[in-house]
Design a protein around this motif. Structure first.
Motif: not given
Lengths: 379, 215
Positions: B35, B38-39, B43, B88, B117, B214
């Motif tokens: 995570e 990803l973030r 992202i 998401s 995201g 989300s």
């Protein structure tokens, strides 16, 4: 021609660019065509298109008004009062493509520029098969030879209309890759992935378009016209650095080729144009067409800075005009005219193709206002 | 640990797809939480691309290569993310309306939203109103994005909104629109929830409309 140089004119020239469906609708609902047969056919095609729900209609009904593309921007534009008429060589002419229409797996297909296979969506034909599977294969694309026979229609139109400014289309540059060969996304990725292949293709394409320009000049064109979209809303499509690397040198060369052949160069380019203007002037472009306000173009500022070196054909805002009142549209046309007349390098022109969706009262406002301007009622 | 996430973001910004994929693998091997990759990697990199696109420092080709690099990283990360059940930012159904085959604007919005995201279901181009309605019924998205480049295809947006209404689905989804001839006034007139003039603004609008929800 005088307006391109800022010389005095007896009336402000007008350039109308009509979508073929709009041509059929104008003939049916606004001003009949002079030719009885043409008038009858256009009316029938429009009524059929209208009766079957316009864009909801079947493929043939949606597609057949495209037969009127050249007529609309040639003879009919003159009947509406235009001073400029666009003629297409057979290489890029819609009527030539329409001859190739056939039915394949239940859908209409036709052969477009460079033999690209096209299908129909909405009221337009779009490429459905690419000539190459990868940008690496761009070198395999062959350009057809340019012969004087390809300009037979333009030559005839020239002879039949000696007093009209005849603009002959010379296809495109960047747009050829974006619209017909790679698609916009693949083109943009190829600028990073295969820059040498793109550069080499652009060089060959420019050589070929230069031959079209020379052919247009031999056919008696007054102006040669290249359609190449460089902008989107409020920004260039690609960075100025990339444009100056991949496109600008070729545009500059083609302008020089036209000038060597003794004819001015008109560029149609959609979207935001403000950062390109200094390069257009440097390349000695004669006329820029469209200059859409919706894309963020500021005509007053552009004309103030460049209006003594570059002519503009713009002012009839066909994009925002569809949602304006007739009075607002009229005021906007007059506002552009008042700016344009200060330096004289101005042609009243539609900011893109007039579409069949323009409200009837706005259509009237456009043509009435332009007639008033040409009659000298607004100075 | 922060350094590798910064490298992922920075290489994504530069569009170095193979380097991004390798760095994501390396980060996973180092034990960085998927995570976070990803973030704070993917992202974060796309956010920077979006910011610079919006102010005019980057253009469409740079967004495309950055998005391609993000996908290269996501391809490595996705199987691991699936195991972690990472939420998401929201779900969006997107498409170019009936009669219109222009897809670059729609694709940019899709890429930027994925980069922010969002889960994006792309219906493609020339999408019939009933196909939009069916996709909303089936996927229950937070957002429906419609794109049109031609003035002649603008009515298809109104038609789709009307059909959503008829199907009783209008209140279940926020409708956002974009494309060269469209305006905020047009969006208001047809009852859409928002208009975005460019892909970066579309992400901001999507965030505002979903208000931090989300999936």
């Amino acid at each position: 021609m005088a307006a391109l140089k800022g010389l005095p004119v007896d009336r402000v020239p007008v350039f109308y660019w009509l979508n073929p469906h709009a041509t059929c609708r104008l003939i049916a609902d606004y001003q009949p065509a002079d030719s009885g047969i043409t008038d009858c056919l256009a009316r029938r095609l429009w009524r059929r298109f209208e009766r079957h729900g316009g864009p909801e209609a079947g493929e043939w009904t949606r597609m057949l008004p495209s037969l009127f593309e050249e007529y609309g921007n040639g003879q009919y534009a003159l009947e509406l009062g235009a001073d400029v008429s666009i003629q297409s060589p057979e290489l890029t002419s819609p009527s030539a493509f329409i001859k190739s229409i056939k039915r394949e797996n239940g859908r209409i297909t036709l052969s477009g520029p460079l033999g690209i296979k096209m299908g129909v969506a909405g009221i337009y034909a779009y490429p459905i098969e690419s000539l190459v599977t990868s940008s690496r294969d761009l070198h395999t694309i062959e350009f057809p030879p340019i012969t004087d026979r390809l300009f037979a229609n333009a030559r005839k139109f020239r002879a039949d209309n000696p007093d009209i400014c005849v603009a002959v289309e010379a296809f495109a540059l960047q747009q050829v890759l974006c619209d017909y060969i790679l698609g916009m996304e693949q083109y943009m990725l190829a600028l990073y992935d295969y820059p040498e292949e793109i550069a080499a293709f652009m060089q060959r394409l420019t050589d070929w378009v230069a031959e079209i320009i020379r052919g247009a000049a031999r056919a008696g064109a007054d102006v040669v016209c290249l359609a190449d979209d460089y902008g989107t809303t409020e920004r260039p499509l690609i960075s100025m650095k990339m444009w100056k690397t991949f496109t600008y040198p070729h545009l500059k060369r083609l302008i020089a080729v036209a000038h060597e052949a003794g004819i001015p160069f008109m560029l149609h380019s959609c979207g935001y144009q403000m950062p390109f203007l200094e390069y257009y002037v440097e390349a000695e472009l004669d006329l820029l067409q469209s200059f859409q306000p919706k894309a963020g173009n500021d005509f007053e500022a552009a004309y103030e800075k460049y209006g003594d070196r570059l002519a503009f054909a713009t002012g009839i805002d066909v994009q925002r005009g569809e949602s304006m009142t007739p009075q607002e549209l009229r005021d906007e046309i007059l506002r552009y005219f008042r700016i344009g007349k200060t330096k004289g390098r101005y042609i009243i022109g539609t900011t893109h193709m007039l579409q069949y969706t323009m409200p009837t009262e706005n259509v009237r406002a456009i043509f009435d206002t332009v007639r008033e301007i040409q009659a000298g009622l607004h100075g | 640990m922060t350094e590798i996430l910064h490298d992922i973001a920075s290489n994504l910004y530069d569009g170095s797809q193979h380097r991004v994929a390798a760095l994501v693998r390396e980060a996973l091997q180092q034990g960085v939480a998927p995570e976070r990759i990803l973030r704070e990697g993917l992202i974060a990199g796309m956010n920077e691309v979006g910011r610079d696109f919006k102010v005019g420092d980057l253009f469409t080709p740079e967004v495309l290569i950055a998005a391609r690099a993000m996908h290269a990283g996501l391809d490595v990360l996705r199987p691991v993310l699936a195991e972690c059940d990472v939420p998401s930012a929201g779900r969006c159904v997107i498409g170019t309306v009936k009669g219109d085959l222009h897809d670059i604007g729609k694709n940019l919005v899709k890429m930027m939203m994925e980069g922010a995201g969002f889960e994006v279901i792309d219906l493609g181009t020339d999408v019939q109103p009933e196909a939009f309605v069916e996709a909303v019924r089936q996927h229950r998205p937070d957002l429906l994005g419609m794109s049109a480049l031609l003035t002649t295809t603008m009515p298809a947006i109104c038609q789709t909104v009307a059909e959503l209404d008829e199907a009783g689905l209008r209140d279940s989804v926020k409708v956002m629109i974009g494309g060269a001839p469209l305006t905020a006034a047009f969006a208001r007139e047809i009852g859409a929830d928002g208009y975005a003039p460019d892909a970066a603004s579309a992400v901001e609008l999507a965030r505002a409309l979903t208000n931090g929800r989300s999936h």
